[in-house]
Structures are given as structure tokens and as C-alpha cells.
Scaffold this motif. Sequence first.
Motif, PDB file in Angstrom:
ATOM      1  N   LEU A  83       0.819  -1.207   0.000  1.00 25.56           N
ATOM      2  CA  LEU A  83       0.000   0.000   0.000  1.00 25.56           C
ATOM      3  C   LEU A  83       0.855   1.259   0.000  1.00 25.56           C
ATOM      4  O   LEU A  83       0.568   2.202  -0.735  1.00 25.56           O
ATOM      5  N   SER A  84       1.883   1.257   0.818  1.00 28.65           N
ATOM      6  CA  SER A  84       2.715   2.459   0.927  1.00 28.65           C
ATOM      7  C   SER A  84       3.501   2.721  -0.355  1.00 28.65           C
ATOM      8  O   SER A  84       3.635   3.863  -0.773  1.00 28.65           O
ATOM      9  N   SER A  85       3.989   1.667  -1.003  1.00 32.80           N
ATOM     10  CA  SER A  85       4.838   1.872  -2.177  1.00 32.80           C
ATOM     11  C   SER A  85       4.081   1.903  -3.502  1.00 32.80           C
ATOM     12  O   SER A  85       4.482   2.597  -4.421  1.00 32.80           O
ATOM     13  N   GLU A  86       2.960   1.189  -3.614  1.00 35.12           N
ATOM     14  CA  GLU A  86       2.266   1.077  -4.899  1.00 35.12           C
ATOM     15  C   GLU A  86       0.948   1.834  -4.968  1.00 35.12           C
ATOM     16  O   GLU A  86       0.442   2.074  -6.064  1.00 35.12           O
ATOM     17  N   VAL A  87       0.378   2.178  -3.833  1.00 34.83           N
ATOM     18  CA  VAL A  87      -0.935   2.839  -3.853  1.00 34.83           C
ATOM     19  C   VAL A  87      -0.830   4.268  -3.352  1.00 34.83           C
ATOM     20  O   VAL A  87      -1.227   5.212  -4.036  1.00 34.83           O
ATOM     21  N   PHE A  88      -0.298   4.449  -2.155  1.00 29.41           N
ATOM     22  CA  PHE A  88      -0.253   5.771  -1.538  1.00 29.41           C
ATOM     23  C   PHE A  88       1.051   6.527  -1.802  1.00 29.41           C
ATOM     24  O   PHE A  88       1.092   7.739  -1.649  1.00 29.41           O
ATOM     25  N   TYR A  89       2.096   5.814  -2.160  1.00 25.19           N
ATOM     26  CA  TYR A  89       3.415   6.423  -2.385  1.00 25.19           C
ATOM     27  C   TYR A  89       3.824   7.288  -1.193  1.00 25.19           C
ATOM     28  O   TYR A  89       4.246   8.425  -1.325  1.00 25.19           O
ATOM     29  N   MET A  90       3.674   6.709  -0.029  1.00 23.46           N
ATOM     30  CA  MET A  90       4.009   7.389   1.217  1.00 23.46           C
ATOM     31  C   MET A  90       4.876   6.455   2.058  1.00 23.46           C
ATOM     32  O   MET A  90       4.906   5.245   1.830  1.00 23.46           O
ATOM     33  N   ASN A  91       5.544   7.002   3.037  1.00 30.46           N
ATOM     34  CA  ASN A  91       6.412   6.236   3.919  1.00 30.46           C
ATOM     35  C   ASN A  91       5.616   5.161   4.657  1.00 30.46           C
ATOM     36  O   ASN A  91       4.579   5.452   5.253  1.00 30.46           O
ATOM     37  N   ARG A  92       6.126   3.930   4.617  1.00 28.82           N
ATOM     38  CA  ARG A  92       5.435   2.797   5.241  1.00 28.82           C
ATOM     39  C   ARG A  92       5.267   2.979   6.748  1.00 28.82           C
ATOM     40  O   ARG A  92       4.198   2.716   7.299  1.00 28.82           O
ATOM     41  N   ASP A  93       6.328   3.414   7.421  1.00 28.15           N
ATOM     42  CA  ASP A  93       6.244   3.606   8.874  1.00 28.15           C
ATOM     43  C   ASP A  93       5.208   4.659   9.231  1.00 28.15           C
ATOM     44  O   ASP A  93       4.453   4.508  10.191  1.00 28.15           O
ATOM     45  N   TYR A  94       5.185   5.750   8.451  1.00 33.60           N
ATOM     46  CA  TYR A  94       4.207   6.814   8.697  1.00 33.60           C
ATOM     47  C   TYR A  94       2.782   6.276   8.551  1.00 33.60           C
ATOM     48  O   TYR A  94       1.927   6.500   9.421  1.00 33.60           O
ATOM     49  N   LEU A  95       2.519   5.552   7.463  1.00 35.33           N
ATOM     50  CA  LEU A  95       1.173   4.995   7.250  1.00 35.33           C
ATOM     51  C   LEU A  95       0.791   4.020   8.356  1.00 35.33           C
ATOM     52  O   LEU A  95      -0.339   4.030   8.841  1.00 35.33           O
ATOM     53  N   GLY A  96       1.738   3.185   8.747  1.00 37.56           N
ATOM     54  CA  GLY A  96       1.467   2.203   9.805  1.00 37.56           C
ATOM     55  C   GLY A  96       1.129   2.866  11.127  1.00 37.56           C
ATOM     56  O   GLY A  96       0.183   2.474  11.808  1.00 37.56           O
ATOM     57  N   LYS A  97       1.899   3.883  11.490  1.00 35.39           N
ATOM     58  CA  LYS A  97       1.638   4.588  12.752  1.00 35.39           C
ATOM     59  C   LYS A  97       0.330   5.359  12.701  1.00 35.39           C
ATOM     60  O   LYS A  97      -0.440   5.376  13.673  1.00 35.39           O
ATOM     61  N   LEU A  98       0.067   5.986  11.564  1.00 33.68           N
ATOM     62  CA  LEU A  98      -1.194   6.720  11.400  1.00 33.68           C
ATOM     63  C   LEU A  98      -2.384   5.768  11.507  1.00 33.68           C
ATOM     64  O   LEU A  98      -3.368   6.047  12.203  1.00 33.68           O
ATOM     65  N   PHE A  99      -2.278   4.616  10.835  1.00 34.04           N
ATOM     66  CA  PHE A  99      -3.365   3.628  10.869  1.00 34.04           C
ATOM     67  C   PHE A  99      -3.618   3.150  12.289  1.00 34.04           C
ATOM     68  O   PHE A  99      -4.757   3.105  12.748  1.00 34.04           O
ATOM     69  N   LYS A 100      -2.549   2.800  12.994  1.00 35.35           N
ATOM     70  CA  LYS A 100      -2.680   2.315  14.382  1.00 35.35           C
ATOM     71  C   LYS A 100      -3.265   3.404  15.286  1.00 35.35           C
ATOM     72  O   LYS A 100      -4.128   3.125  16.126  1.00 35.35           O
ATOM     73  N   LYS A 101      -2.816   4.634  15.099  1.00 38.96           N
ATOM     74  CA  LYS A 101      -3.297   5.738  15.922  1.00 38.96           C
ATOM     75  C   LYS A 101      -4.802   5.966  15.721  1.00 38.96           C
ATOM     76  O   LYS A 101      -5.535   6.167  16.677  1.00 38.96           O
ATOM     77  N   GLU A 102      -5.251   5.885  14.472  1.00 34.83           N
ATOM     78  CA  GLU A 102      -6.656   6.188  14.182  1.00 34.83           C
ATOM     79  C   GLU A 102      -7.601   5.006  14.385  1.00 34.83           C
ATOM     80  O   GLU A 102      -8.787   5.194  14.599  1.00 34.83           O
ATOM     81  N   THR A 103      -7.080   3.780  14.307  1.00 32.39           N
ATOM     82  CA  THR A 103      -7.962   2.615  14.425  1.00 32.39           C
ATOM     83  C   THR A 103      -7.751   1.831  15.722  1.00 32.39           C
ATOM     84  O   THR A 103      -8.606   1.049  16.104  1.00 32.39           O
ATOM     85  N   GLY A 104      -6.588   2.005  16.345  1.00 31.18           N
ATOM     86  CA  GLY A 104      -6.285   1.260  17.561  1.00 31.18           C
ATOM     87  C   GLY A 104      -5.758  -0.140  17.297  1.00 31.18           C
ATOM     88  O   GLY A 104      -5.501  -0.904  18.217  1.00 31.18           O
ATOM     89  N   VAL A 105      -5.588  -0.488  16.029  1.00 29.74           N
ATOM     90  CA  VAL A 105      -5.088  -1.812  15.666  1.00 29.74           C
ATOM     91  C   VAL A 105      -4.079  -1.638  14.530  1.00 29.74           C
ATOM     92  O   VAL A 105      -4.230  -0.731  13.704  1.00 29.74           O
ATOM     93  N   ASN A 106      -3.047  -2.487  14.506  1.00 28.14           N
ATOM     94  CA  ASN A 106      -2.082  -2.330  13.419  1.00 28.14           C
ATOM     95  C   ASN A 106      -2.678  -2.846  12.108  1.00 28.14           C
ATOM     96  O   ASN A 106      -3.670  -3.568  12.085  1.00 28.14           O
ATOM     97  N   PHE A 107      -2.060  -2.466  11.010  1.00 24.23           N
ATOM     98  CA  PHE A 107      -2.594  -2.758   9.684  1.00 24.23           C
ATOM     99  C   PHE A 107      -2.739  -4.255   9.439  1.00 24.23           C
ATOM    100  O   PHE A 107      -3.772  -4.715   8.950  1.00 24.23           O
ATOM    101  N   THR A 108      -1.720  -5.018   9.792  1.00 24.66           N
ATOM    102  CA  THR A 108      -1.761  -6.467   9.563  1.00 24.66           C
ATOM    103  C   THR A 108      -2.910  -7.112  10.321  1.00 24.66           C
ATOM    104  O   THR A 108      -3.619  -7.976   9.782  1.00 24.66           O
ATOM    105  N   GLN A 109      -3.123  -6.699  11.557  1.00 23.69           N
ATOM    106  CA  GLN A 109      -4.227  -7.237  12.352  1.00 23.69           C
ATOM    107  C   GLN A 109      -5.577  -6.843  11.747  1.00 23.69           C
ATOM    108  O   GLN A 109      -6.508  -7.637  11.720  1.00 23.69           O
ATOM    109  N   TYR A 110      -5.666  -5.621  11.234  1.00 21.85           N
ATOM    110  CA  TYR A 110      -6.903  -5.174  10.593  1.00 21.85           C
ATOM    111  C   TYR A 110      -7.224  -6.052   9.373  1.00 21.85           C
ATOM    112  O   TYR A 110      -8.358  -6.493   9.202  1.00 21.85           O
ATOM    113  N   VAL A 111      -6.203  -6.302   8.541  1.00 24.59           N
ATOM    114  CA  VAL A 111      -6.406  -7.149   7.362  1.00 24.59           C
ATOM    115  C   VAL A 111      -6.857  -8.540   7.796  1.00 24.59           C
ATOM    116  O   VAL A 111      -7.810  -9.102   7.238  1.00 24.59           O
TER     117      VAL A 111
END
Length: 172
Positions: A83-111
Amino acid sequence: MKFSLQNGKIKLKIEVLNEFNHYINVNKDELMFLLIELLKQNKTCVHFKDDMLNHQHSLSITDLMKEYVILHLNDETLTLKKLSSEVFYMNRDYLGKLFKKETGVNFTQYVLNERIKKAKKMLEKSKQIKIQKVAKCIGYGNNSYYFSKVFKKHTGFSPREYKSMLLSSESD
């Protein structure tokens, strides 16, 4: 957005103002791309108005990530890195931290949660469905054994036990 009924199916027509202030029709993938681009520019969320329902909406990067996951659950390569490299073109760590902060669960667990949720719905909807087909539809490819292990760890039941439990509850 406009809705119409064609052949018994609801068709959604999405129009977006382009840079020349002309309305253009876009499909779902193009809309996702446009929203991602807007979010990358603003770094927060996109606000839009639905004139038909007279509502204001806000859409965050996390909302788009969740929507992307739902639309691509069958993709075996669905990862935060992709997602970070092919869809959003954003830093992976940034996206992961943002996702966890807003959802309370990490991306892998959400999937994983979404895949298990979809698997349960598929098993509930069709009692005749094969475990291999469920595994393939939710991103485990031909590895139904691994899917069964993950399903059991997450629910406490193997997919077969879950189907049996559903069948026995229907006969009661």
C-alpha cells in the motif's frame, strides 16, 4: 453522485470537477486515486458534500486504506509495504503509525480481522462452499491448510467446525 436503476441493479455515476471546473465521470478506481492524491497534498482529510443527502463527509487516509483492504482482500500480496509503495506512495512507517493511531489496531491485524469476517460471512451464506474457495477469496490462495490454522486461532473453530456448528444450529 447520481444513482440510477438499470436492469434491476443500482448504477452509481460519480462526477468530479476537474482543474478546468468541468464535471467529468470517474470510475471507482479513478476516484480512489483522486482521493489519495488529495489526501497526500492535504496530509489530513478530504471534505466533500453530498448534495443528494445534504450531508458533509470527511475522508481520511485511514478511511481510504480500509476501503482499499475491503476491495482487495483476495490479494495474497496485500501488505502495508505494498500500500505504501504502490498505492499511496508514502512512507510505510508513517502509514502504519497513522493507521494504528486512528484505528487502535495495526494494519496487519486489521487485514486479518477483515479476512476472518469475510470468511465467516462466506461460510454462513453458503453451507456448500469449499474451504479452498474461501481461502482463495480472502487472500490465502491455494493454502487452505494455513487459512484453517489462522481461522481456528482467531475464532476457536476450524472452518469445517464452524460450518458444522452453523448447520447444527439451523436444524434446531
